[in-house]
Motif scaffolding. Structure first.
Motif, short mmCIF file in Angstrom:
data_model
loop_
_atom_site.label_atom_id
_atom_site.label_comp_id
_atom_site.label_asym_id
_atom_site.label_seq_id
_atom_site.Cartn_x
_atom_site.Cartn_y
_atom_site.Cartn_z
N LYS A 165 53.08 60.45 -41.10
CA LYS A 165 51.86 60.47 -40.20
C LYS A 165 52.06 59.63 -39.16
CE LYS A 165 48.25 60.33 -43.96
NZ LYS A 165 47.25 59.70 -44.70
N PHE A 166 51.68 59.94 -37.91
CA PHE A 166 51.75 59.24 -36.73
C PHE A 166 50.29 58.50 -36.61
CE2 PHE A 166 54.59 63.02 -35.81
CZ PHE A 166 55.61 62.50 -35.61
N THR A 167 50.57 57.27 -36.42
CA THR A 167 49.47 56.35 -36.35
C THR A 167 49.45 55.57 -35.06
OG1 THR A 167 50.49 54.77 -37.59
CG2 THR A 167 49.23 56.25 -38.90
N THR A 168 48.45 55.13 -34.55
CA THR A 168 48.14 54.04 -33.53
C THR A 168 47.35 52.97 -33.99
OG1 THR A 168 48.48 55.94 -31.95
CG2 THR A 168 47.80 53.78 -31.20
N TYR A 169 47.75 51.77 -33.78
CA TYR A 169 47.10 50.58 -34.04
C TYR A 169 46.82 49.83 -32.60
CZ TYR A 169 48.16 50.93 -39.11
OH TYR A 169 48.16 51.26 -40.22
N LYS A 170 45.46 49.39 -32.44
CA LYS A 170 44.98 48.74 -31.26
C LYS A 170 44.94 47.17 -31.55
CE LYS A 170 41.66 48.44 -27.77
NZ LYS A 170 40.33 48.93 -27.18
N ASN A 171 45.59 46.32 -30.66
CA ASN A 171 45.45 44.96 -30.84
C ASN A 171 44.24 44.58 -30.23
OD1 ASN A 171 45.82 42.04 -30.75
ND2 ASN A 171 48.09 42.21 -30.09
N LEU A 172 43.39 44.03 -31.02
CA LEU A 172 42.05 43.43 -30.65
C LEU A 172 42.21 41.99 -29.92
CD1 LEU A 172 39.95 44.54 -33.73
CD2 LEU A 172 40.53 45.71 -31.69
N SER A 173 43.34 41.42 -30.11
CA SER A 173 43.34 40.00 -29.19
C SER A 173 44.62 39.78 -28.56
CB SER A 173 42.78 38.91 -30.38
OG SER A 173 43.96 38.50 -31.33
N VAL A 174 45.00 40.62 -27.65
CA VAL A 174 46.36 40.67 -27.04
C VAL A 174 46.32 39.30 -26.31
CG1 VAL A 174 47.66 41.54 -25.06
CG2 VAL A 174 46.21 43.08 -26.54
#
Length: 165
Positions: free
Chosen positions: A154-163
């Protein structure tokens, strides 16, 4: 800056300084995503490429504290040098590609992490942080499962909520 990698069910990312799986669909995704952009890596990742040569059609930046300067890639000797070099490029076009220490060090600075999840255990000796258990990261995209070369991915994308800046 983003990170891109493949991980097994245990968030393993590598074995004996190489990939655990041969997954053409993942390699195609990696190539299409990073070509024409900047890739950031540690010295062991560079050494793992055929002939120890950098990736074609990309700006290769290598953190290599005791490394000699090269004509075919940009070698930096410290994190301070690395961050100074990265300021020259559009952050949206920078991809951290390994290894484990580079991922660990630069993960807080990444806005997104593109993870190809492999539904298998690869006998890893290098691991990535489990983003599903990290409150600073949110899964924002997950493809339908794809069968490729005997593996479900599965291709997934995670977003960083506190860069971190």
């Amino acid at each position: 800056m983003k990170a891109i990698l493949h991980a097994d069910k245990e968030w393993g990312i590598g074995k004996k300084n190489g990939l655990m799986f041969s997954i053409p669909a993942d390699m195609k995704f990696f190539r299409e995503t990073t070509t024409g952009n900047v890739v950031v890596m540690g010295s062991n990742t560079l050494k793992s490429f055929p002939g120890g040569n950098p990736l074609k059609n990309r700006t290769n930046i290598v953190l290599y504290p005791d490394g000699e300067k090269r004509d075919d890639c940009i070698v930096v000797g410290s994190l301070d040098e690395l961050f100074a070099e990265l300021k020259k490029y559009d952050p949206e076009k920078i991809y951290v590609i390994g290894g484990a220490m580079m991922y660990k060090t630069l993960l807080p600075y990444c806005t997104e992490v593109l993870v190809t999840k492999v539904d298998a255990v690869g006998g890893a000796d290098a691991y990535f942080e489990n983003l599903d258990e990290n409150p600073n990261f949110e899964l924002v995209y997950e493809s339908d499962p794809i069968e490729t070369n005997g593996y479900q991915i599965k291709f997934t994308t995670y977003k960083n909520l506190s860069v971190k800046n």
